[in-house]
Design an enzyme around this catalytic site. Structure first.
Site, PDB file in Angstrom:
ATOM      1  N   SER A 151      69.396 -34.145  85.510  1.00 49.32           N
ATOM      2  CA  SER A 151      68.745 -35.375  85.928  1.00 49.32           C
ATOM      3  C   SER A 151      68.698 -35.389  87.454  1.00 49.32           C
ATOM      4  O   SER A 151      69.740 -35.306  88.105  1.00 49.32           O
ATOM      5  CB  SER A 151      69.559 -36.554  85.388  1.00 49.32           C
ATOM      6  OG  SER A 151      69.073 -37.766  85.895  1.00 49.32           O
TER       7      SER A 151
ATOM      8  N   LYS B  36      64.794 -33.819  84.255  1.00 51.74           N
ATOM      9  CA  LYS B  36      64.494 -35.253  84.243  1.00 51.74           C
ATOM     10  C   LYS B  36      64.344 -35.728  85.671  1.00 51.74           C
ATOM     11  O   LYS B  36      65.204 -35.469  86.513  1.00 51.74           O
ATOM     12  CB  LYS B  36      65.632 -35.963  83.510  1.00 51.74           C
ATOM     13  CG  LYS B  36      65.742 -37.446  83.726  1.00 51.74           C
ATOM     14  CD  LYS B  36      66.608 -38.063  82.640  1.00 51.74           C
ATOM     15  CE  LYS B  36      67.578 -39.069  83.197  1.00 51.74           C
ATOM     16  NZ  LYS B  36      68.431 -39.652  82.147  1.00 51.74           N
TER      17      LYS B  36
ATOM     18  N   LYS C 238      63.769 -38.919  88.203  1.00 49.66           N
ATOM     19  CA  LYS C 238      63.840 -40.368  88.343  1.00 49.66           C
ATOM     20  C   LYS C 238      62.574 -40.866  89.029  1.00 49.66           C
ATOM     21  O   LYS C 238      62.124 -40.264  90.020  1.00 49.66           O
ATOM     22  CB  LYS C 238      65.074 -40.750  89.170  1.00 49.66           C
ATOM     23  CG  LYS C 238      66.383 -40.426  88.478  1.00 49.66           C
ATOM     24  CD  LYS C 238      66.650 -41.382  87.328  1.00 49.66           C
ATOM     25  CE  LYS C 238      68.010 -41.140  86.708  1.00 49.66           C
ATOM     26  NZ  LYS C 238      68.292 -42.079  85.602  1.00 49.66           N
TER      27      LYS C 238
ATOM     28  N   ASP D 187      62.385 -40.729  84.155  1.00 48.48           N
ATOM     29  CA  ASP D 187      63.287 -41.846  83.810  1.00 48.48           C
ATOM     30  C   ASP D 187      63.107 -42.942  84.849  1.00 48.48           C
ATOM     31  O   ASP D 187      63.374 -42.726  86.035  1.00 48.48           O
ATOM     32  CB  ASP D 187      64.745 -41.365  83.780  1.00 48.48           C
ATOM     33  CG  ASP D 187      65.718 -42.459  83.327  1.00 48.48           C
ATOM     34  OD1 ASP D 187      65.270 -43.583  83.033  1.00 48.48           O
ATOM     35  OD2 ASP D 187      66.936 -42.172  83.264  1.00 48.48           O
TER      36      ASP D 187
ATOM     37  N   GLU E   5      61.601 -42.177  79.911  1.00 53.75           N
ATOM     38  CA  GLU E   5      62.824 -42.904  79.547  1.00 53.75           C
ATOM     39  C   GLU E   5      62.837 -44.294  80.167  1.00 53.75           C
ATOM     40  O   GLU E   5      62.581 -44.452  81.358  1.00 53.75           O
ATOM     41  CB  GLU E   5      64.026 -42.080  80.028  1.00 53.75           C
ATOM     42  CG  GLU E   5      65.386 -42.652  79.663  1.00 53.75           C
ATOM     43  CD  GLU E   5      66.531 -41.705  80.074  1.00 53.75           C
ATOM     44  OE1 GLU E   5      66.261 -40.502  80.308  1.00 53.75           O
ATOM     45  OE2 GLU E   5      67.670 -42.168  80.161  1.00 53.75           O
TER      46      GLU E   5
ATOM     47  N   ASP F 229      67.105 -46.031  76.779  1.00 50.50           N
ATOM     48  CA  ASP F 229      68.459 -45.804  77.299  1.00 50.50           C
ATOM     49  C   ASP F 229      69.135 -47.175  77.397  1.00 50.50           C
ATOM     50  O   ASP F 229      69.786 -47.634  76.437  1.00 50.50           O
ATOM     51  CB  ASP F 229      68.357 -45.081  78.662  1.00 50.50           C
ATOM     52  CG  ASP F 229      69.684 -44.878  79.377  1.00 50.50           C
ATOM     53  OD1 ASP F 229      70.715 -45.354  78.886  1.00 50.50           O
ATOM     54  OD2 ASP F 229      69.710 -44.246  80.463  1.00 50.50           O
TER      55      ASP F 229
ATOM     56  N   LYS G 155      74.406 -42.623  74.824  1.00 49.95           N
ATOM     57  CA  LYS G 155      75.582 -42.421  75.679  1.00 49.95           C
ATOM     58  C   LYS G 155      76.708 -43.144  74.973  1.00 49.95           C
ATOM     59  O   LYS G 155      76.654 -44.369  74.837  1.00 49.95           O
ATOM     60  CB  LYS G 155      75.353 -43.039  77.059  1.00 49.95           C
ATOM     61  CG  LYS G 155      74.200 -42.433  77.836  1.00 49.95           C
ATOM     62  CD  LYS G 155      73.968 -43.157  79.154  1.00 49.95           C
ATOM     63  CE  LYS G 155      72.789 -42.532  79.914  1.00 49.95           C
ATOM     64  NZ  LYS G 155      72.430 -43.309  81.117  1.00 49.95           N
TER      65      LYS G 155
ATOM     66  N   GLY H 148      74.030 -38.986  80.309  1.00 47.59           N
ATOM     67  CA  GLY H 148      75.227 -38.890  81.137  1.00 47.59           C
ATOM     68  C   GLY H 148      75.300 -40.062  82.093  1.00 47.59           C
ATOM     69  O   GLY H 148      74.311 -40.769  82.312  1.00 47.59           O
TER      70      GLY H 148
HETATM   71  O1  OSB Z   1      69.592 -43.524  83.471  1.00 50.28           O
HETATM   72  O2  OSB Z   1      70.422 -41.811  82.559  1.00 50.28           O
HETATM   73  C1  OSB Z   1      70.447 -42.644  83.447  1.00 50.28           C
HETATM   74  C2  OSB Z   1      73.187 -41.785  85.966  1.00 50.28           C
HETATM   75  C3  OSB Z   1      73.728 -43.020  86.189  1.00 50.28           C
HETATM   76  C4  OSB Z   1      73.179 -44.121  85.577  1.00 50.28           C
HETATM   77  C5  OSB Z   1      72.082 -43.973  84.725  1.00 50.28           C
HETATM   78  C6  OSB Z   1      71.561 -42.717  84.460  1.00 50.28           C
HETATM   79  C7  OSB Z   1      72.098 -41.606  85.123  1.00 50.28           C
HETATM   80  C8  OSB Z   1      71.564 -40.259  85.003  1.00 50.28           C
HETATM   81  C9  OSB Z   1      72.517 -39.123  85.326  1.00 50.28           C
HETATM   82  O3  OSB Z   1      70.427 -40.009  84.722  1.00 50.28           O
HETATM   83  C10 OSB Z   1      72.783 -38.247  84.186  1.00 50.28           C
HETATM   84  C11 OSB Z   1      73.952 -37.329  84.480  1.00 50.28           C
HETATM   85  O4  OSB Z   1      75.121 -37.745  84.302  1.00 50.28           O
HETATM   86  O5  OSB Z   1      73.701 -36.206  84.896  1.00 50.28           O
HETATM   87 MG    MG Z   2      68.341 -43.279  81.818  1.00 54.05          MG
END
Ligand code: OSB
Ligand code: MG
Length: 368
Positions: free
Chosen positions: A134, A160, A162, A187, A213, A238, A262, A290
């Protein structure tokens, strides 16, 4: 069996680089670890609450309060056959991340008591799980392209990216143009609203994304369903899914086609497995997300991702993608985009007690 001792502690851990999502950035993690001890065994877990209430209303501080004021005092001295039967404060509303910490430490403890790996206790079927990465919002497209290239070269099976309004269609277009075949997804962490943002969202259909996402509000199942009807790209939920009830609603309404599970977000493994089972029955693939965990939380995620419905790569990257040095041995390291699942009892990795103790900034011990 009775829990003889519970230890909750906080320790700071610096991410190698700051991680930015639509609601804000993180560089210094405040990791909450929980240990439940009995008969010479210690079950470990990590609470996934973040530093600021942007992803969820829960934070390190609210979780600390709920754990130390309500959950842990209610746990000590109770007699159960199986640690997983410990359900502290069942009346306590909300706070799934705090509750999950207790539940997941209990699973690790129970697995260790039975000399089973967490994967075996969960009923997981695979010995390696496919993993993705991510990537936080980058300042420039050039910086993002360099990261995508690097992670593809390392073997990650899902990239992924952001997104947020203003850093979306053009940015994704640039990535797709440079990497025509890459397994990409976006995401948004709830950054868009209907009807105003329909255009940038439907424009993403051009980029052959594996999914988008959580484009809309964490409370909006209706608009996610409306959006999914207008988009070819699968919508993945999510933040919206905090319980099996939320998953049931989303499946019923068609608020997407995929769920990112999660375990920390949904109150623990029992709830995560119930969501997994519902999605399997409804034909929705799932994957394990994660929360920038240390190796303790990562171990729980890896074990969950071995269940058969987890058919898409999880956000379960290498320890070294986050930390200069993890707090468990061995550290998590994939080969060929596959993370080996630890085989030892419980989480199967060993928390480095001396390092953890040295890093701890606050700690409370409960004894029966
Ligand atoms: O939206 O999935 C998410 C990290 C913190 C809060 C929300 C998210 C995330 C990540 C990181 O996308 C995923 C990772 O732990 O590598
Ligand atoms: Mg997410």
């Amino acid at each position: 069996m009775k829990i003889a001792r519970a230890v909750v502690r906080e320790l700071p851990l610096e991410l190698k680089e700051s991680f930015e999502i639509s609601s804000g950035g993180t560089k210094s993690r405040r990791i909450l670890l929980l240990t439940l001890e009995t008969d010479g065994f210690a079950g470990w877990s990590e609470c996934v609450a973040g530093e600021r209430p942007g992803y969820s209303y829960e934070t390190t501080d609210t979780a600390w309060h709920i754990l130390t004021r309500w959950l842990l005092p209610d746990l000590l001295g109770r007699e159960v056959d199986d640690a997983r039967e410990l359900r502290p404060a069942p009346w306590l509303r909300g706070h799934p991340m705090a509750k999950a910490a207790v539940e997941m430490a209990a699973w690790d403890l129970e697995a260790k008591r039975r000399d089973l790996s967490l994967r075996e206790l969960l009923g997981g079927v695979s010995e390696k799980v496919p993993v993705g990465v991510s990537i936080g919002i980058q300042k420039t497209d050039a910086a993002l392209l360099r990261k995508v290239e690097q992670y593809l070269a390392e073997g990650y099976r899902k990239i992924k990216i952001k997104t947020r309004p203003g850093r979306d269609v053009d940015m994704l277009q640039a990535v797709r143009a440079s990497f025509p075949e890459a397994p990409l997804m976006a995401d948004a962490n709830s950054a868009y609203r209907l009807p105003g943002d329909l255009e940038p969202l439907t424009a993403m259909d051009e980029f052959d994304l594996m999914m988008i996402e959580q484009p809309l509000s964490h409370e909006d199942y209706m608009d996610h369903a409306a959006l999914q009807r207008r988009m070819a790209t699968p919508v993945c939920l999510d933040e919206s899914i905090r319980s099996p009830g939320d998953a049931r609603l989303a499946l019923h309404l068609g608020s997407g086609r995929i769920i990112n599970i999660k375990p920390g977000r949904v109150g623990g493994f029992a709830s995560a497995m119930a969501i997994h089972d519902m999605c399997r029955a409804g034909g929705w693939p799932v994957w394990c997300g994660g929360m920038l965990e240390s190796g303790v939380g990562r171990a729980h995620n890896v074990a969950l991702a071995t269940l058969p419905g987890f058919t898409l790569p999880g956000d379960i990257s290498n320890s070294r993608r986050y930390w200069a040095e993890d707090i468990v041995v061995p550290e998590f390291e994939m080969t060929d985009g596959l993370m080996p699942v630890p085989e030892g009892p419980g989480i199967g990795v060993t928390p480095r007690r001396d390092r953890i103790e040295a890093l701890t900034t606050r700690k409370l011990v409960f004894e029966s």
